[in-house]
Write an enzyme that holds these catalytic residues in place. Structure first.
Site, mmCIF file in Angstrom:
data_model
loop_
_atom_site.group_PDB
_atom_site.id
_atom_site.type_symbol
_atom_site.label_atom_id
_atom_site.label_comp_id
_atom_site.label_asym_id
_atom_site.label_seq_id
_atom_site.Cartn_x
_atom_site.Cartn_y
_atom_site.Cartn_z
ATOM 1 C CB CYS A 1 -3.241 3.956 -5.253
ATOM 2 S SG CYS A 1 -4.500 3.070 -4.295
ATOM 3 C CB CYS B 1 -0.858 -0.031 1.261
ATOM 4 S SG CYS B 1 -1.805 1.477 1.554
#
Ligand code: DGL
Length: 264
Positions: A189, A75
């Site tokens: 992302c 992440c």
């Protein structure tokens, strides 16, 4: 090293599965536990303090429970904020996921790079630093696209993606000064490669999308070189919060060789 000790892949949701997919190409037999912090999703709209405390606390507890040989924070939001903190708490190697600005800078021909991330990621000093070190002399245009996180979560649960969301990201990026020259798009992302087809349709084939998944997978394989792997069952998919949060993911999980979702 216990050969059944897993690699722990962590994300706020299903985005880290894009790293999982790349990892499986290089380490097909390694035991893996994928942890999705669905109770904390989304991270991108939270503050640095909230994300740092949550990620460091959860990964501390998960490391105690699962005894991983390595932890990957799959992440960008959590990595750009909490990587240092997590390394301070854990005793195993911790691999982060940071925006692929370096490869994008090597690839761009027009010298203009777009970067799509969460609100929290695009404001990080970590990203300023990557830009200063690796994208000096290029133009890096950043936009936040929080709607795409929810869209990627929904897509993996079999729901359609609203084309207006993608069109909005494209419009905001290309409206920036120099935006029409973007030839390289950093997907900063881990959720966004799940929408790569939709992004291609909006940006056109002349724009190359780049994400860090393959590089991270190679880094993990390198760190674990020479170690033995003996998975005792299928990969495990663990979620925080109600187990119902994983409803609809069954086909995506089964296709990747996961057992049924488990609650943390
Ligand atoms: N997958 C995460 C990332 O790479 C963030 C999604 C979220 O906002 O929780 O940034």
């Amino acid at each position: 090293m216990n050969p059944s000790s897993p690699i722990l892949l962590f994300d706020s949701g299903v985005g880290g599965l894009t790293v999982y997919d790349a990892l499986r190409e290089v380490l097909p037999d390694a035991p893996v536990i994928y942890a999705a912090d669905l109770a904390g999703l989304p991270y991108g709209t939270k503050t640095e303090a909230q994300i740092g405390a949550r990620v460091a606390g959860l990964l501390g507890r998960m490391a105690e429970r699962f005894r991983p040989r390595l932890v990957c924070i799959a992440c960008n939001t959590a990595s750009t904020i909490a990587l240092g903190m997590v390394r301070d708490v854990l005793e195993v190697p911790v691999v982060g996921t940071v925006p692929a600005i370096k490869p994008a800078a090597a690839l761009t021909k027009t010298g203009t790079i777009g970067l799509v991330g969460t609100e929290a990621t695009i404001r990080q000093a970590y990203v300023d630093d990557l830009e200063a070190r690796f994208a000096n002399g290029t133009r890096l245009l950043r936009v936040a696209a929080p709607g795409l996180v929810a869209a990627a979560e929904a897509k993996l649960r079999g729901q359609p993606v609203d084309p207006a969301l993608i069109a909005d990201v494209h419009a905001r990026l290309t409206a920036m000064e120099g935006g029409a020259d973007i030839d390289t798009l950093v997907l900063a992302c881990t959720h966004f490669p799940l929408l790569s087809e939709e992004l291609s349709a909006a940006f056109g084939a002349q724009v190359t999308q780049i994400d860090g998944a393959r590089g991270i997978a190679r880094r993990i394989a390198h760190l674990l070189e020479g170690q033995r792997f003996a998975a005792t069952g299928p990969s495990r998919f663990v979620v925080t919060g109600p187990l119902a949060g994983a409803d609809g993911l069954e086909p995506a999980l089964a296709a990747r060789g996961f057992g049924p979702a488990e609650a943390f």
